[in-house]
Write an enzyme that holds these catalytic residues in place. Structure first.
Site, PDB file in Angstrom:
ATOM      1  N   CYS A   1      -7.083  30.562 -17.875  1.00 43.70           N
ATOM      2  CA  CYS A   1      -7.397  31.537 -17.493  1.00 43.70           C
ATOM      3  C   CYS A   1      -6.294  32.560 -17.056  1.00 43.70           C
ATOM      4  O   CYS A   1      -6.449  33.868 -17.375  1.00 43.70           O
ATOM      5  CB  CYS A   1      -8.330  31.180 -15.883  1.00 43.70           C
ATOM      6  N   ASP A   2      -5.251  32.067 -16.554  1.00 44.23           N
ATOM      7  CA  ASP A   2      -4.345  32.991 -15.826  1.00 44.23           C
ATOM      8  C   ASP A   2      -2.854  33.014 -16.545  1.00 44.23           C
ATOM      9  O   ASP A   2      -2.028  33.743 -16.202  1.00 44.23           O
ATOM     10  CB  ASP A   2      -4.106  32.507 -14.416  1.00 44.23           C
TER      11      ASP A   2
ATOM     12  N   CYS B   1      -6.546  27.288 -13.101  1.00 43.18           N
ATOM     13  CA  CYS B   1      -6.673  27.282 -14.390  1.00 43.18           C
ATOM     14  C   CYS B   1      -5.493  28.133 -15.313  1.00 43.18           C
ATOM     15  O   CYS B   1      -5.382  29.216 -15.169  1.00 43.18           O
ATOM     16  CB  CYS B   1      -7.929  28.017 -14.472  1.00 43.18           C
TER      17      CYS B   1
END
Length: 326
Positions: A49-50, A46
């Protein structure tokens, strides 16, 4: 039935009038050495997300569909260099052409064609990847600090086979009210067949499913009380406020029922909102009318018949036991 029964892996058993399936989906794994070990330590699925953890670092992206190419572009906001590993020949990607052209022009993105990832190396975090060229068989090691994998996802719906309708990939098919193919069973989140799978869309699904489930329970209880538990026959009329023929039918039925005194009651069902009740009686389109007594269908009037029915004559005959009344 009125109640759904749920059995859990730990042996728990539950029953409910409505169920919301929010079983999610898991990213499909490459299943190569180092992937599971370094998941969360440089291996990610993701970008939103990261990606920010890779400021001024080098990463690779595996995949060439819409998600892979678009997420790779997003990662370039942070990373120094993004290398996309593509299984196809040079210039061939599976994503939409607009995203592809944009990625080809991005100076931070490189492509490695005809290749796959065979290993992810690192002790406590990602340090390098091994790339294999499918045409030559040659392997090369590339130093990187992050690996983003986009080769699809797997919905957690294995236990739902033959329980609710699923598409070919195993995602749950619903309508806009989050209703599945089974009355009283709803679905929300990444396990549902839909265009975009993100936290914000899952939350929206959940809100819609919760309200729809609540409405379903209230409607079922009302239906049980007014129809299944009625002490006198009931005319169940399926209609829609968008159809003039439906409106005229309801007006005629209300007049007729009023003239019968207390012999029969009328329950109007908005077909556009209460599809569950319509499915219960296999009603595919409005208008349609059923005459029920103690939950049993005495007669069904098809849409093509409704304009010709003389309700003032038909109802008394049917209520007197002449079920073949015309």
């Amino acid at each position: 039935g009125e109640f759904k029964f749920i059995k859990t892996k730990k042996g728990g058993q539950y029953q409910a009038k409505a169920v919301i399936l929010a079983v999610g989906a898991q990213p499909r794994l490459l299943d190569i050495p180092g992937e599971r070990k370094l998941r969360g330590m440089g291996v990610s699925y993701c970008a939103t997300c990261d990606a920010e953890f890779y400021q001024d670092l080098d990463v690779v992206v595996v995949g060439n569909g819409d998600a892979a190419i678009e997420e790779a572009e997003y990662i370039t906001k942070y990373a120094r260099k993004v290398t996309i590993i593509v299984i196809h020949d040079e210039g061939i990607v599976d994503c939409n052409r607009v995203s592809a052209e944009r990625a080809f022009r991005n100076e931070k993105i490189d492509f490695v064609w005809n290749s796959v990832l065979t290993e992810i190396k690192g002790k406590d975090e990602v340090e390098a990847v091994v790339i294999k060229n499918l045409k030559t068989g040659e392997t090369t090691e590339m130093p990187v600090q992050g690996v983003f994998i986009y080769v699809g996802s797997i919905p957690g719906t294995g236990f739902l086979k033959d329980k609710v309708a699923l598409d070919q990939q195993g995602y749950i098919i619903t309508n806009e009210f989050m209703e599945t193919s089974v009355s009283g069973v709803f679905a929300a989140g990444d396990a549902r067949k839909k265009f975009l799978r993100q936290v914000i869309t899952a939350a929206g699904d959940g809100a819609a499913a919760a309200v729809a489930a609540e409405n379903y329970i209230m409607e079922e209880e009302d239906f049980s009380r007014r129809v299944l538990g009625a002490t006198k026959p009931v005319l169940l009329a399926f209609w829609t406020p968008a159809d003039e023929g439906s409106i005229n039918l309801i007006q005629r039925l209300e007049k007729t029922v009023g003239s019968t005194g207390d012999l029969v009651s009328l329950m109007k069902v908005d077909f556009s909102r209460k599809k569950g009740i319509a499915r219960k009686y296999s009603i595919l389109q409005p208008p349609a009318v059923l005459l029920l007594n103690k939950g049993q269908v005495l007669k069904q009037f098809l849409p093509r018949e409704l304009d010709q029915v003389r309700w003032d004559d038909v109802l008394p005959e049917l209520l007197n036991g002449k079920e073949d009344a015309k």
